[in-house]
Write a protein that holds these residues in place. Sequence first.
Motif, PDB file in Angstrom:
ATOM      1  N   GLU A   3      19.258  82.090 -38.306  1.00 47.21           N
ATOM      2  CA  GLU A   3      17.933  81.908 -37.710  1.00 47.21           C
ATOM      3  C   GLU A   3      17.668  80.443 -37.394  1.00 47.21           C
ATOM      4  O   GLU A   3      17.136  80.109 -36.334  1.00 47.21           O
ATOM      5  CB  GLU A   3      16.839  82.439 -38.648  1.00 47.21           C
ATOM      6  N   HIS A  45      19.711  79.470 -34.374  1.00 45.77           N
ATOM      7  CA  HIS A  45      19.113  79.972 -33.134  1.00 45.77           C
ATOM      8  C   HIS A  45      17.911  79.123 -32.714  1.00 45.77           C
ATOM      9  O   HIS A  45      17.726  78.863 -31.515  1.00 45.77           O
ATOM     10  CB  HIS A  45      18.682  81.432 -33.297  1.00 45.77           C
ATOM     11  N   LEU A  46      17.110  78.713 -33.665  1.00 42.79           N
ATOM     12  CA  LEU A  46      15.967  77.862 -33.326  1.00 42.79           C
ATOM     13  C   LEU A  46      16.421  76.540 -32.716  1.00 42.79           C
ATOM     14  O   LEU A  46      15.846  76.070 -31.730  1.00 42.79           O
ATOM     15  CB  LEU A  46      15.107  77.615 -34.564  1.00 42.79           C
ATOM     16  N   ARG A  73      19.320  76.030 -31.200  1.00 46.98           N
ATOM     17  CA  ARG A  73      19.911  76.342 -29.902  1.00 46.98           C
ATOM     18  C   ARG A  73      18.823  76.492 -28.840  1.00 46.98           C
ATOM     19  O   ARG A  73      18.941  75.974 -27.732  1.00 46.98           O
ATOM     20  CB  ARG A  73      20.737  77.619 -29.979  1.00 46.98           C
ATOM     21  N   MET A  74      17.731  77.178 -29.186  1.00 49.05           N
ATOM     22  CA  MET A  74      16.627  77.329 -28.241  1.00 49.05           C
ATOM     23  C   MET A  74      15.969  75.978 -27.931  1.00 49.05           C
ATOM     24  O   MET A  74      15.544  75.734 -26.809  1.00 49.05           O
ATOM     25  CB  MET A  74      15.580  78.299 -28.783  1.00 49.05           C
ATOM     26  N   GLU A  86      18.228  74.341 -25.456  1.00 50.18           N
ATOM     27  CA  GLU A  86      18.131  74.977 -24.144  1.00 50.18           C
ATOM     28  C   GLU A  86      16.796  74.684 -23.470  1.00 50.18           C
ATOM     29  O   GLU A  86      16.721  74.646 -22.246  1.00 50.18           O
ATOM     30  CB  GLU A  86      18.383  76.472 -24.269  1.00 50.18           C
ATOM     31  N   SER A  87      15.743  74.475 -24.263  1.00 47.14           N
ATOM     32  CA  SER A  87      14.462  74.107 -23.656  1.00 47.14           C
ATOM     33  C   SER A  87      14.516  72.698 -23.063  1.00 47.14           C
ATOM     34  O   SER A  87      13.716  72.363 -22.201  1.00 47.14           O
ATOM     35  CB  SER A  87      13.340  74.197 -24.690  1.00 47.14           C
ATOM     36  N   TYR A  92      14.891  66.767 -33.414  1.00 49.09           N
ATOM     37  CA  TYR A  92      14.538  68.089 -33.946  1.00 49.09           C
ATOM     38  C   TYR A  92      14.346  68.030 -35.463  1.00 49.09           C
ATOM     39  O   TYR A  92      13.365  68.560 -35.995  1.00 49.09           O
ATOM     40  CB  TYR A  92      15.639  69.083 -33.580  1.00 49.09           C
TER      41      TYR A  92
END
Length: 110
Positions: A11, A14-15, A17-18, A21-22, A67
Amino acid sequence: MITIASFTQSEDAHLFRMFLESRGIAATLFDEHFAQLAWHYSNAIGGVRVAVAEDDAEAAADLHGEYMESLRQGPYPLKPVRVWPVVALVTLALGAPFLLFVRSKAESED
């Protein structure tokens, strides 16, 4: 592909990675399914790895620092909420009568 970061849970990967990608950087996850199926081996294999193309590696490394810093700042309450006294009183108020009634009923059956 160059690994930028690794996480123990898919999880979190994925956060991140998003997040990449943003910002316009394509990212891929490796060992995600293995870490979910054999979670106790997640640290042994290096966790869930987030990898990017070699061209985007430097920008992604900078974004990883941004991040992680944003996670550290987080929206935390200024003053911690202390609810344990309320929980203790409710537990005593509701729990004590039930314990007394259960004992008296069990003793009367013997």
